[in-house]
Write an enzyme that holds these catalytic residues in place. Structure first.
Site, short mmCIF file in Angstrom:
data_model
loop_
_atom_site.label_atom_id
_atom_site.label_comp_id
_atom_site.label_asym_id
_atom_site.label_seq_id
_atom_site.Cartn_x
_atom_site.Cartn_y
_atom_site.Cartn_z
N HIS A 218 0.83 -1.21 0.00
CA HIS A 218 0.00 0.00 0.00
C HIS A 218 0.86 1.25 0.00
O HIS A 218 0.50 2.27 -0.61
CB HIS A 218 -0.92 -0.02 1.22
CG HIS A 218 -2.07 0.94 1.14
ND1 HIS A 218 -2.12 2.12 1.85
CD2 HIS A 218 -3.23 0.88 0.44
CE1 HIS A 218 -3.25 2.74 1.60
NE2 HIS A 218 -3.94 2.02 0.73
N CYS A 219 2.01 1.18 0.65
CA CYS A 219 2.89 2.34 0.78
C CYS A 219 3.53 2.77 -0.55
O CYS A 219 3.90 3.93 -0.71
CB CYS A 219 4.01 2.05 1.77
SG CYS A 219 3.45 1.47 3.38
#
Length: 343
Positions: free
Chosen positions: A334-335
């Site tokens: 997600h980062c």
């Protein structure tokens, strides 16, 4: 005044944006570490491209090596935009996309290296949100607060999840209050209800952490449902973090005034690495068009966690990518991704 709204991640996307690792600790200190980083970023890009187009921001000298690793033959295109970078965490350095009346906007938060961390450099990364907004043809929406995309999750219907140690961090927004932060998020994201968790996972407060990003702790999977990182081993310090977060979530109501249903997502069985207690988390996944790209860790709990994600997203294919090289560098899937919603 335009009523901008950040769509939930499960709403349709036009594409996903990423940034290519090109220098510093993200790339690594050796040839082997650099190859590991490039293979992992490319694996995530190819996994996302099974479901939707990907645009990768790449420093000009690295375009050739990026194209070599990204390859060809993906179901959807992986194209490249050239720009100078400090780092490769697109969730944090890129814009947060919002929509209103058939228009696309890009919120450009102030970025200062996760609260002015001594090891961070960000003069080039601070320009990325504006660049991506322009390339996407979106309206540029600058914000006066320091914030990162990994620091909040929305349900698309007025509710936002946060941690008290990110937006209220003196290194980010000295003197800020919950009320002032909530007012800015209301204006930029269209949220009316904020649920503040006290803290993030323990490892995230180490030297190279973000000081508490929500996107390894909890996320919405649909309106009214929160997936929560659940560390059930009392030998790990996140055992208490999980319980504390669950208590807050179960006591909260969303923007509609409804209570939340909390789904525990088991933490990996691995408790430690050479640096201390791990913050490996299956929460740090990306919801794509018809798919979910999830972190796996070659851990006995991988299949159990993927099964929970399949139940949470029953109409999507869940694909696992080994995220250990990402977490070694301070983040997860997600980062390194940022969705651009369809309009």
């Amino acid at each position: 005044m335009t009523d901008w709204r950040m769509p939930a991640e499960w709403e349709r996307h036009d594409r996903t944006w990423m940034a290519w690792p090109s220098s510093g600790y993200t790339l690594g200190a050796t040839v082997e570490e650099a190859d590991d980083a490039r293979r992992t970023w490319a694996a995530v890009a190819r996994a996302v491209a099974r479901f939707e187009p990907v645009t990768m921001v790449v420093t000009p000298p690295d375009v050739g090596v990026a194209r070599e690793h990204l390859g060809t033959g993906s179901e959807h295109e992986i194209d490249i935009v050239e720009a100078d970078l400090d780092d490769a965490w697109m969730r944090d350095i890129g814009p947060t996309f919002v929509i209103a009346d058939g228009r696309l906007g890009g919120v450009d938060w102030v970025f200062n290296g996760w609260g002015g961390q001594e090891w961070a450099s960000w003069s080039r990364d601070a320009q990325v949100a504006g660049l991506v907004t322009d390339v996407a043809g979106a309206t540029h929406l600058p914000s006066p607060i320091v914030n990162e995309g990994g620091g909040f999750h929305v349900d698309g219907q007025g509710t936002v999840l946060l941690t008290e140690t990110v937006q209220l961090d003196p290194g980010r927004n000295p003197g800020a209050t919950k009320e002032s932060i909530e007012a800015e998020l209301a204006a930029r994201l269209g949220v009316t209800t904020a649920i503040w968790l006290p803290r993030g996972l323990t490892r995230d407060y180490d030297e190279f952490g973000t000081r508490g990003h929500i996107d390894i702790v909890a996320c919405f999977s649909e309106p009214g449902v929160v997936l929560l990182h659940w560390q059930d081993d009392p030998e790990h310090p996140d055992h208490e973090v999980s319980r504390e977060a669950e208590a807050v979530l179960l006591a909260a109501t969303d923007a509609k005034g409804d209570p939340l249903r909390v789904v525990r997502v088991p933490a990996p069985r691995t408790l430690r690495d050479d640096e201390g207690p791990v913050d490996w988390s299956y929460i740090n996944h990306l919801v794509c068009n018809d798919g979910v790209v999830a972190c796996v860790f070659d851990d006995p709990r991988d299949e159990e966690a993927l099964a929970v994600l399949r139940e949470a997203y029953p109409d999507r294919e869940v694909v696992g990518v080994d995220a250990r090289p990402l977490f070694d560098r301070g983040g997860g899937i997600h980062c390194i991704t940022q969705q651009q919603p369809a309009i």
